[in-house]
Design a protein around this motif. Structure first.
Motif, mmCIF file in Angstrom:
data_model
loop_
_atom_site.group_PDB
_atom_site.id
_atom_site.type_symbol
_atom_site.label_atom_id
_atom_site.label_comp_id
_atom_site.label_asym_id
_atom_site.label_seq_id
_atom_site.Cartn_x
_atom_site.Cartn_y
_atom_site.Cartn_z
ATOM 1 N N LYS A 42 -4.489 -37.044 -51.810
ATOM 2 C CA LYS A 42 -3.495 -36.186 -52.545
ATOM 3 C C LYS A 42 -3.397 -35.038 -51.582
ATOM 4 O O LYS A 42 -2.402 -34.018 -52.219
ATOM 5 N N ASN A 43 -4.094 -34.922 -50.593
ATOM 6 C CA ASN A 43 -3.806 -33.816 -49.575
ATOM 7 C C ASN A 43 -2.707 -33.733 -48.687
ATOM 8 O O ASN A 43 -2.874 -34.338 -47.664
ATOM 9 N N GLU A 44 -1.619 -33.226 -49.003
ATOM 10 C CA GLU A 44 -0.306 -33.376 -48.006
ATOM 11 C C GLU A 44 -0.653 -33.134 -46.516
ATOM 12 O O GLU A 44 -0.360 -33.777 -45.503
ATOM 13 N N ILE A 45 -1.598 -31.936 -46.445
ATOM 14 C CA ILE A 45 -1.946 -31.493 -44.733
ATOM 15 C C ILE A 45 -2.660 -32.462 -44.127
ATOM 16 O O ILE A 45 -2.412 -33.147 -43.109
ATOM 17 N N PHE A 46 -3.586 -33.019 -44.982
ATOM 18 C CA PHE A 46 -4.673 -34.302 -44.241
ATOM 19 C C PHE A 46 -3.949 -35.357 -43.994
ATOM 20 O O PHE A 46 -4.106 -36.022 -42.886
ATOM 21 N N MET A 47 -3.232 -35.971 -45.007
ATOM 22 C CA MET A 47 -2.182 -37.065 -44.878
ATOM 23 C C MET A 47 -1.495 -37.044 -43.682
ATOM 24 O O MET A 47 -1.136 -38.262 -42.766
ATOM 25 N N ASN A 48 -0.624 -35.967 -43.759
ATOM 26 C CA ASN A 48 0.401 -35.790 -42.747
ATOM 27 C C ASN A 48 -0.292 -35.885 -41.032
ATOM 28 O O ASN A 48 0.174 -36.598 -39.952
ATOM 29 N N LEU A 49 -1.354 -35.154 -40.985
ATOM 30 C CA LEU A 49 -2.005 -35.221 -39.877
ATOM 31 C C LEU A 49 -2.835 -36.433 -39.360
ATOM 32 O O LEU A 49 -2.998 -36.808 -38.213
ATOM 33 N N LEU A 50 -3.463 -36.938 -40.327
ATOM 34 C CA LEU A 50 -4.048 -38.502 -40.005
ATOM 35 C C LEU A 50 -2.859 -39.341 -39.471
ATOM 36 O O LEU A 50 -3.125 -40.152 -38.817
ATOM 37 N N ALA A 51 -1.671 -39.480 -40.208
ATOM 38 C CA ALA A 51 -0.764 -40.191 -39.635
ATOM 39 C C ALA A 51 -0.229 -40.056 -38.184
ATOM 40 O O ALA A 51 -0.185 -40.717 -37.497
ATOM 41 N N ALA A 79 4.253 -28.052 -40.692
ATOM 42 C CA ALA A 79 4.121 -28.345 -39.144
ATOM 43 C C ALA A 79 4.183 -27.201 -38.299
ATOM 44 O O ALA A 79 3.421 -27.415 -37.183
ATOM 45 N N GLU A 80 5.078 -26.125 -38.411
ATOM 46 C CA GLU A 80 4.871 -25.180 -37.765
ATOM 47 C C GLU A 80 3.771 -24.316 -37.572
ATOM 48 O O GLU A 80 3.456 -23.736 -36.449
ATOM 49 N N VAL A 81 3.135 -24.275 -38.638
ATOM 50 C CA VAL A 81 1.682 -23.779 -38.580
ATOM 51 C C VAL A 81 0.626 -24.374 -37.630
ATOM 52 O O VAL A 81 0.126 -23.926 -37.004
ATOM 53 N N ILE A 82 0.701 -25.829 -37.921
ATOM 54 C CA ILE A 82 -0.146 -26.558 -36.953
ATOM 55 C C ILE A 82 0.293 -26.644 -35.685
ATOM 56 O O ILE A 82 -0.580 -26.402 -34.734
ATOM 57 N N GLU A 137 -2.973 -20.360 -42.593
ATOM 58 C CA GLU A 137 -3.370 -20.611 -41.123
ATOM 59 C C GLU A 137 -4.768 -21.160 -41.255
ATOM 60 O O GLU A 137 -5.020 -22.295 -40.750
ATOM 61 N N ALA A 138 -5.668 -20.449 -41.762
ATOM 62 C CA ALA A 138 -7.184 -20.734 -41.885
ATOM 63 C C ALA A 138 -7.224 -22.108 -42.699
ATOM 64 O O ALA A 138 -8.304 -22.878 -42.008
ATOM 65 N N TYR A 139 -6.604 -22.325 -43.535
ATOM 66 C CA TYR A 139 -6.807 -23.868 -44.430
ATOM 67 C C TYR A 139 -5.982 -24.817 -43.446
ATOM 68 O O TYR A 139 -6.800 -25.901 -43.555
ATOM 69 N N HIS A 140 -5.125 -24.714 -42.838
ATOM 70 C CA HIS A 140 -4.525 -25.676 -42.193
ATOM 71 C C HIS A 140 -5.504 -25.892 -40.795
ATOM 72 O O HIS A 140 -5.595 -27.187 -40.669
ATOM 73 N N GLN A 141 -5.853 -24.989 -40.333
ATOM 74 C CA GLN A 141 -7.069 -25.128 -39.310
ATOM 75 C C GLN A 141 -8.367 -25.799 -39.780
ATOM 76 O O GLN A 141 -8.879 -26.814 -39.231
ATOM 77 N N ARG A 154 -5.479 -26.527 -53.465
ATOM 78 C CA ARG A 154 -5.295 -28.053 -53.872
ATOM 79 C C ARG A 154 -3.885 -28.619 -53.823
ATOM 80 O O ARG A 154 -3.809 -29.743 -53.492
ATOM 81 N N THR A 155 -2.814 -27.640 -53.671
ATOM 82 C CA THR A 155 -1.553 -28.065 -53.625
ATOM 83 C C THR A 155 -0.602 -27.510 -52.601
ATOM 84 O O THR A 155 0.565 -27.514 -52.533
ATOM 85 N N MET A 156 -1.617 -26.912 -51.715
ATOM 86 C CA MET A 156 -0.963 -26.328 -50.513
ATOM 87 C C MET A 156 0.102 -27.201 -49.629
ATOM 88 O O MET A 156 -0.471 -28.377 -49.141
ATOM 89 N N PRO A 157 1.298 -26.901 -49.249
ATOM 90 C CA PRO A 157 2.208 -27.828 -48.492
ATOM 91 C C PRO A 157 1.689 -27.842 -47.270
ATOM 92 O O PRO A 157 1.317 -26.667 -46.556
#
Length: 464
Positions: free
Chosen positions: A402-411, A325-328, A365-369, A319-322
């Motif tokens: 509220k998902n930092e990964i989702f929002m950064n990737l969407l931007a 960028a390097e993982v992506i 890695e799995a969650y970022h993917q 829920r709060t995984m930061p």
């Protein structure tokens, strides 16, 4: 101390059933939430427990009317769409609240389209993709031909928000936001019920339409109370944004469904858009809203369970995984974009389910993917309602905001559009209250409903 004037809003989701009290400035001053155990219909298919829901509404009203610190001035309701409650002359349910994912009998479907025209034609006229039981009009059609005894007893087929309202008001009405949410009941060209509804003599089974922005004047617990007739939840969630922003925008409302709503796109739906689960909603003032949607919240929930089980983590861990960028960057080097798939109901998915978790070094890695795949799917879906319009902003409301990964990737996916995490405390509930503002609230509409956090491609969010 004088009691606080409030409106009570019942916000009934598929998972959570919530009650809110909001003051005249639309601050939430009381809330409670519950989850109900589902039951099964006569075919053994899982469905909402209608009796528990009905009891909960009555019990909750008794509870809040016993609170001396609040003056209940109004009550309104919102809930998910595509769900009909069949009631008799006394307003009592005659059947289970059938699940909108219930399998649809193919022979009945064939009969319908053989009689009334090609699926593509009906879909275009009703702004409703062909979704079987998710088209609530098709549910009523099925009842007429497969459950004739039930059909003969039905006084009205009420969408769920209007049924909930009737529990308080004792009156049955239909609402345009519910009729206009992928039901196949409404002809968006003629702005009336579709001809098939009339030819099947179903209009008499549909309660009179009442304006969504008005309320019924009632006496409850010895006091005046304005009772709204309820709204479809996605249409309700849009209302705070329509009130707050004049420039063209898209609202990405995220939850079980991720719905891209563009109130500034009036173009007719194309065959391609309809085949991609594009549709038109009806906003509370009776204007169409072009929308596209994916079942990403549901997919996220299922795949997080898979990831957490594989790597031995709690689902809450994600829920709060930061955002990393390097993982992506490493994942983009290692893996090709996913090939979209479909789930057991035929709804499109990101394709992450086909990925082998053994290939990931760890759960990060799995969650970022997973989020990377979901954002790819979201981009394609949002593009369907974005093209041809002058949208400058995308506001993301709900869980993924509220998902930092989702929002950064969407931007990163929309570098030429401002992408915002938009925080309205319970947007659906606030919108449901705002819809009948004039019926209970003597103050001006507020101008500070929405808090924004902007996400820029490859940078950190900016608080506004």
């Amino acid at each position: 101390m004088m009691p606080i004037p409030v409106i009570a809003v019942f916000d009934v989701g598929k998972t959570n059933k919530k009650l809110f009290l909001l003051d005249e400035d639309y601050n939430i001053v009381f809330e409670k939430s519950a989850r109900f155990i589902e039951t099964v219909d006569e075919d053994g298919d899982v469905c909402e427990n209608l009796e528990t829901l009905r009891s909960s509404v009555h019990d909750s009203l008794h509870e809040i009317y016993r609170m001396p610190q609040f003056d209940i001035r109004a009550i309104n309701f919102s809930s998910y769409g595509a769900s009909l409650v069949y009631v008799n002359e006394e307003g009592e349910p005659l059947a289970p609240l059938y699940n909108y994912l219930k399998a649809y009998p193919q022979q009945v479907k064939k009969q319908f389209y053989d009689t009334y025209g090609a699926p593509e034609q009906i879909a275009a006229e009703t702004a409703s993709p062909v979704l079987d039981s998710l088209n609530s009009g098709m549910q009523l059609y099925r009842i007429k031909y497969q459950k004739t005894d039930l059909f003969s007893q039905v006084k009205y087929a009420l969408h769920l928000p209007q049924y909930l309202s009737s529990l308080v008001s004792g009156q049955a009405y239909s609402d345009i936001t519910s009729i206009g949410c992928h039901t196949q009941l409404w002809d968006f060209v003629q702005n009336d019920y579709h001809s098939w509804v009339k030819e099947e003599h179903l209009r008499k089974k549909l309660a009179p339409i009442f304006p969504s922005n008005q309320a019924l004047a009632m006496i409850l617990n010895g006091k005046n109370c304005a009772v709204g007739i309820g709204l479809h939840d996605s249409s309700a969630a849009l209302i705070p944004y329509l009130i707050s922003f004049a420039e063209p925008f898209i609202l990405l409302s995220t939850g079980t469904w991720c719905i891209s709503l563009n109130p500034f796109n009036q173009q007719p739906l194309t065959a391609e858009e309809l085949s991609s689960d594009c549709l038109s909603y009806m906003q509370y003032q009776g204007k169409p809203v072009k929308a596209s949607r994916v079942f990403s919240g549901n997919e996220h929930e299922q795949q997080v369970k898979r990831i957490s089980a594989w790597f031995g983590q709690s689902p809450a861990h994600y829920r709060t995984m930061p955002y990393q960028a390097e993982v992506i960057a490493a994942l983009k080097e290692k893996y090709a974009p996913a090939t979209t798939g479909t789930d057991s109901t035929g709804l499109i998915t990101s394709g992450f389910a086909a990925r082998d978790l053994a290939g990931f070094a760890n759960d990060v890695e799995a969650y970022h993917q997973l989020i990377l795949d979901l954002v790819d799917l979201q981009y394609s879906s949002t593009q369907l309602v974005l093209k041809g319009t002058q949208v400058k902003d995308i506001y993301v409301d709900g869980g993924f905001g509220k998902n930092e990964i989702f929002m950064n990737l969407l931007a990163q996916k929309f570098p030429d559009i401002q992408v915002w995490a938009a925080s309205v405390a319970q947007a659906t509930a606030v919108g449901t209250a705002l819809a009948i503002h004039k019926s209970w609230n003597y103050k001006d509409l507020p101008n500070n409903l929405i808090q924004l956090k902007r996400y820029k491609a490859l940078t950190h969010p900016v608080n506004i």
